[in-house]
Structures are given as C-alpha cells and as structure tokens.
Design an enzyme around this catalytic site. Structure first.
Site: not given
Ligand code: IMP
Ligand code: MG
Length: 181
Positions: A98-99, A102, A151, A164
């Site tokens: 995963e990147d 959050d 962010f 990206r």
């Molecule tokens: P989650 O489901 O809220 O944990 O979100 C996960 C996804 O939201 C990550 O895999 C990212 O693709 C995107 N995301 C969350 N925070 C950021 C950020 O700071 N920048 C860009 N993408 C984000």
């Molecule tokens: Mg992601």
C-alpha cells in the site's frame, strides 16, 4: 515544485527504506512457497515496483485497483473495487503493498477480501502510515514512514491524479486544495 510545502521523504530516504522493507520481507517469506505481492493501484505502483525488485525472494505479482478518494483529500469511507486481481489467492501468502494507510478502511476491506478468498496469510507493507487518522482498528505489519494529518503527494501519491510522478514525497500546500474538499 511550487505546490509542495516541504519534502517529507526524498529519493535517498525512500530508497533506503525500500531496501529495509525488502530485507524484512525476505526474512519473513524465506520459507514461503511463491508468495504473491499485491500492488494496490494506483498509489502504490512506484513503491511496489521498487520493493519487489529489491527483494531477493521471488514473488508473484498481482494488481488490484481500489478507489476511496474521488478527487478530494478525504476518504469517502467506502472504498470501491475498480479492477480485480487476475488470479486466485486461495492457499497463498499474500503481501499487500500500500502507498499509505489513512482511515484504514481500504486495508480492512482488502484483508477481508483476501481472507474470504482463502489466502493462507495476509501481510501488509505500507510506504506511509497516518496513525492519528485511523477510523478502523488495523495496521500495517511494516510501514516505512509515519506522518501526521497532512496531505502527501509524489512517488505514486496523488491529488486529483496529479503529482504521482514526483520522485519524492512532499506535503501538498493547503491552498492547492482549500475550498475543493
Ligand atoms: P484509507 O482507506 O483511508 O486508509 O485510505 C487509503 C488510501 O487513500 C491510500 O491508499 C491512498 O491511496 C489514499 N490516501 C490517503 N492519504 C493520502 C495522502 O496523504 N495523499 C494521497 N493519497 C492518500
Ligand atoms: Mg492506495
């Protein structure tokens, strides 16, 4: 880059952490039979390619596209499966790459999906972790960097599909997305 407030991980720092994560995975999967590394598109594409190539353990590669953000900076809370894996994971050791974790919604959904399909084990490696923003009780088994409620963009991470291709990860200036949430 004018839209970036500050760099949080430059190319060298990222490369170092990728190496450490690869060694961690090599150790963990030394005895595994063909683990499958799953790239969560699009955000983790760059991290994924660097990570699997830094590993000494041979892995199968798979790709899945999930979308949780639309064009904003806040998770919608209900990630959507946009494009599925191309092969079954039953009986396999799965490595989610995963990147950024959050709210945790995406990781919870992915883990459930993989276990429902009979994965033998599920391990998650994340480039970034934002522990303070968690809504679900879930965490990566290995995360390269931690960050606060900011962010981030670059090295795969986007805002409305932009930024990206930056080689580093930086905090996006609030004025870029203010009023657009
Ligand atoms: P989650 O489901 O809220 O944990 O979100 C996960 C996804 O939201 C990550 O895999 C990212 O693709 C995107 N995301 C969350 N925070 C950021 C950020 O700071 N920048 C860009 N993408 C984000
Ligand atoms: Mg992601």
């Amino acid at each position: 880059m004018e839209d970036i407030e500050r760099v949080v991980a430059d190319e060298r720092q990222i490369a170092k952490k990728v190496e450490i994560a690869a060694r961690w995975l090599d150790e963990r999967f030394a005895k595994a039979v063909e683990p499958v590394a799953i790239c969560v598109l699009k955000g983790s594409a760059f991290f994924f390619c660097d990570l699997v190539r830094a590993m000494k353990t041979p892995v199968l590669t798979e790709f899945i596209t999930l979308s949780s953000y639309g064009d904003g900076t806040c998770s919608t809370g209900a990630p959507k499966l946009v494009a599925d894996l191309s092969s079954p994971v039953a009986g396999k050791d799965a490595i989610i790459v995963e990147d950024i974790i959050d709210s945790g919604n995406t990781l919870v959904l992915l883990k459930e999906l993989l276990f429902e399909r009979g994965a033998k084990s599920v391990t998650c490696v994340a480039l970034f972790d934002k522990p303070a923003r968690r809504q679900k009780d879930v965490k990566a088994d290995f995360s390269c960097f931690e960050t606060g409620d900011e962010f981030l963009v670059g090295y795969g991470l986007d805002y409305a599909q932009r930024y990206r291709t930056l080689p580093y990860v930086g905090v996006l200036k609030r004025e870029v997305y203010a009023g657009k949430k």
